[in-house]
Design an enzyme around this catalytic site. Structure first.
Site, PDB file in Angstrom:
ATOM      1  N   LYS A  65       2.370   2.318  -5.055  1.00  0.00           N
ATOM      2  CA  LYS A  65       3.159   1.881  -6.216  1.00  0.00           C
ATOM      3  C   LYS A  65       2.387   2.059  -7.522  1.00  0.00           C
ATOM      4  O   LYS A  65       2.972   2.339  -8.559  1.00  0.00           O
ATOM      5  CB  LYS A  65       3.548   0.402  -6.062  1.00  0.00           C
ATOM      6  CG  LYS A  65       4.446   0.129  -4.885  1.00  0.00           C
ATOM      7  CD  LYS A  65       4.764  -1.347  -4.761  1.00  0.00           C
ATOM      8  CE  LYS A  65       3.581  -2.210  -4.407  1.00  0.00           C
ATOM      9  NZ  LYS A  65       2.996  -1.989  -3.082  1.00  0.00           N
TER      10      LYS A  65
ATOM     11  N   ASP B  15       0.819  -1.231   0.000  1.00  0.00           N
ATOM     12  CA  ASP B  15       0.000   0.000   0.000  1.00  0.00           C
ATOM     13  C   ASP B  15       0.844   1.270   0.000  1.00  0.00           C
ATOM     14  O   ASP B  15       0.435   2.290   0.554  1.00  0.00           O
ATOM     15  CB  ASP B  15      -0.948   0.037   1.220  1.00  0.00           C
ATOM     16  CG  ASP B  15      -1.792  -1.201   1.299  1.00  0.00           C
ATOM     17  OD1 ASP B  15      -2.188  -1.702   0.245  1.00  0.00           O
ATOM     18  OD2 ASP B  15      -2.044  -1.670   2.424  1.00  0.00           O
TER      19      ASP B  15
HETATM   20  P1  IMP Z   1      -2.295 -12.735   1.582  1.00  0.00           P
HETATM   21  O1  IMP Z   1      -1.306 -12.148   0.624  1.00  0.00           O
HETATM   22  O2  IMP Z   1      -3.719 -12.475   1.177  1.00  0.00           O
HETATM   23  O3  IMP Z   1      -2.027 -14.163   1.881  1.00  0.00           O
HETATM   24  O4  IMP Z   1      -2.129 -11.962   2.993  1.00  0.00           O
HETATM   25  C1  IMP Z   1      -0.959 -12.074   3.793  1.00  0.00           C
HETATM   26  C2  IMP Z   1      -0.630 -10.747   4.456  1.00  0.00           C
HETATM   27  O5  IMP Z   1      -0.241  -9.799   3.463  1.00  0.00           O
HETATM   28  C3  IMP Z   1      -1.814 -10.096   5.187  1.00  0.00           C
HETATM   29  O6  IMP Z   1      -1.305  -9.415   6.309  1.00  0.00           O
HETATM   30  C4  IMP Z   1      -2.359  -9.100   4.184  1.00  0.00           C
HETATM   31  O7  IMP Z   1      -3.032  -8.041   4.795  1.00  0.00           O
HETATM   32  C5  IMP Z   1      -1.068  -8.643   3.532  1.00  0.00           C
HETATM   33  N1  IMP Z   1      -1.258  -8.168   2.157  1.00  0.00           N
HETATM   34  C6  IMP Z   1      -1.426  -8.905   1.051  1.00  0.00           C
HETATM   35  N2  IMP Z   1      -1.546  -8.131  -0.026  1.00  0.00           N
HETATM   36  C7  IMP Z   1      -1.426  -6.855   0.392  1.00  0.00           C
HETATM   37  C8  IMP Z   1      -1.412  -5.600  -0.276  1.00  0.00           C
HETATM   38  O8  IMP Z   1      -1.531  -5.479  -1.510  1.00  0.00           O
HETATM   39  N3  IMP Z   1      -1.270  -4.511   0.536  1.00  0.00           N
HETATM   40  C9  IMP Z   1      -1.105  -4.603   1.874  1.00  0.00           C
HETATM   41  N4  IMP Z   1      -1.090  -5.759   2.534  1.00  0.00           N
HETATM   42  C10 IMP Z   1      -1.243  -6.888   1.803  1.00  0.00           C
END
Ligand code: IMP
Length: 423
Positions: free
Chosen positions: A16, A13
């Site tokens: 980018k 976040d």
């Molecule tokens: P996942 O990628 O959905 O498996 O989530 C794993 C961790 O990465 C969690 O804490 C999510 O909130 C974080 N996360 C995944 N994608 C993003 C993103 O694009 N921005 C911020 N946090 C992310």
């Protein structure tokens, strides 16, 4: 310089999408190298916000080719919807978007598993985006994943899915091989023209001298190997992920730009040392619109963590950074930058903590700077910035030993101060 990588420095976040959109103006090709629909890039198109999860934001630029690399995981249904949304906005996607045949596929049962495990883990859950990302990468590593190329060989696809179903108890009641094939094959058939050998394609284009931009999703501290494990995503947003996620060798990655906000944010679980005090945070979050683009979750907000970002610059080899949302700091009397961590009153840590317990106990050591009261939203030239804002940027450069090459002062493409041409 014909290749640039754009990488998030903290927990995603960082803004980018806007930087990729801007640099995309000078690029011939933009390629994403990891992650899936967990990403959410908000781009302002014709004045209104549009969120893309999989397709690089460069798609808005007519002359740019976009590629989704082999390191990504693809939810075909979401991809199809995103293509249709863009076409509805009058953006030509056909012939401008290509998808690596080596990329792995996220199926509905991956999303089901992700949601289920988040519920089962209870208070210890990771706060994932519930987009099936972890389970898809688990299958990839366990060598029972399905790649995009498998849709070109439907008979083998069926036997691959059978192996997967045999190895996964508890899934059978919800899904069957037939229902998965019925749900995904027609979409894959309709997207066939997008599927290419992206490793060959991108290397040939770089050798021809085309300008290639590598678009990172998430951020360095969410990297499965180098991030704040286990509170991470399941891929490699750091620079090494480009090599494995596109097939482009390290020697061809010329310039790496780190992106960070002028403060810090985090969503999901995991320690966040520089988090603002609650009352200030709530107001700040609302003013700065800090809510997740993918999940709508409120983001935790805090002071700029130069100690964490130094680590991120080290592992990515970063010497130039883009600072976004500087305008959101306007009106704060004193602004802090975290320059180190202290744990249990001992002397400052030498390096970024490996263990999450240590990170959760870290007490930030701050340096304090004067704020500015002027509204700087939309400022496009350095000379229109208040002296205190310039001092803040200078302090970031000194502490991090990097150059601030871009500063964003608002969501629009033109709300940017370009201090150095990057192509
Ligand atoms: P996942 O990628 O959905 O498996 O989530 C794993 C961790 O990465 C969690 O804490 C999510 O909130 C974080 N996360 C995944 N994608 C993003 C993103 O694009 N921005 C911020 N946090 C992310």
């Amino acid at each position: 310089m014909n290749t640039i990588a754009v990488i998030g420095l903290l927990w995603g976040d960082e803004g980018k999408g806007k930087i990729v959109d801007l640099l995309g103006e000078g690029a011939d090709i933009i390629i994403r190298y990891q992650g899936g629909t967990n990403a959410g890039h908000t781009v302002y198109h014709n004045g209104s916000p549009l969120v893309l999860h999989l397709i690089p934001s460069g798609i808005f630029n007519k002359k740019v080719i976009c590629v989704i690399g082999n390191g990504c995981v693809i939810d075909l249904d979401s991809l199809d919807k995103e293509i249709k949304l863009l076409e509805k906005e009058g953006i030509e996607v056909r012939g401008r978007l290509f998808i690596s045949k080596r990329a792995h596929v996220t199926f509905p049962f991956h999303i089901f598993e992700d949601k289920k495990s988040e519920k089962e883990k209870g208070p210890k859950n990771l706060g994932t985006t519930s987009r099936g990302i972890g389970p898809t990468y688990v299958d990839k590593s366990a060598r029972i994943g399905v790649q995009i190329v498998d849709f070109l060989y439907p008979d083998e696809l069926e036997s691959k899915l059978r192996v997967k179903f045999d190895s996964k108890r508890g899934m059978a009641e919800q899904y069957s091989v037939a229902s998965i094939i019925d749900g995904s094959l027609p979409i894959a058939e309709s997207l066939k023209e997008y599927f290419i050998d992206a490793v060959h394609y991108i290397n040939v284009k770089i050798n021809e001298g085309k300008k290639v931009l590598f678009e990172g999703a998430q951020g360095t501290l969410l990297d499965i190997d180098l991030g704040t494990y286990p509170y991470v995503t399941s891929s490699n947003p750091t620079v090494g992920g480009i090599c494995t996620g596109t097939g482009v060798p390290a020697s061809k990655i010329k310039n790496v730009i780190g992106v960070t906000k002028a403060y810090a944010t985090r969503v999901g679980k995991g320690p966040f040392p520089t988090e603002f005090e609650e009352k200030f945070q709530e107001q700040f979050r609302t003013d700065a619109s800090e809510f997740g683009a993918t999940t709508g979750r409120p983001r935790k907000c805090g002071w700029f963590d130069a100690f964490a970002i130094k680590y991120a610059c080290m592992v990515n080899g970063i010497q130039s950074i883009a600072v976004t949302k500087l305008d959101c700091l306007s009106g704060i009397r004193k602004i802090k930058i975290c320059v180190g961590y202290r744990v249990r009153n001992e002397k400052q840590l030498e390096s970024f903590p490996v263990h999450q317990q240590l990170l959760s106990e870290a007490v930030p050591v701050y340096e304090e700077f004067d704020g500015w009261s002027e509204d700087i939203r939309g400022v496009r030239s350095e000379k229109d910035l208040p002296a205190a804002a310039l001092d803040y940027l200078k302090a970031l450069e000194c502490i991090l030993n990097v150059r601030v090459v871009l500063v964003s002062t608002g969501p629009g493409r033109e709300d940017t101060i370009v201090r150095e041409e990057l192509w």
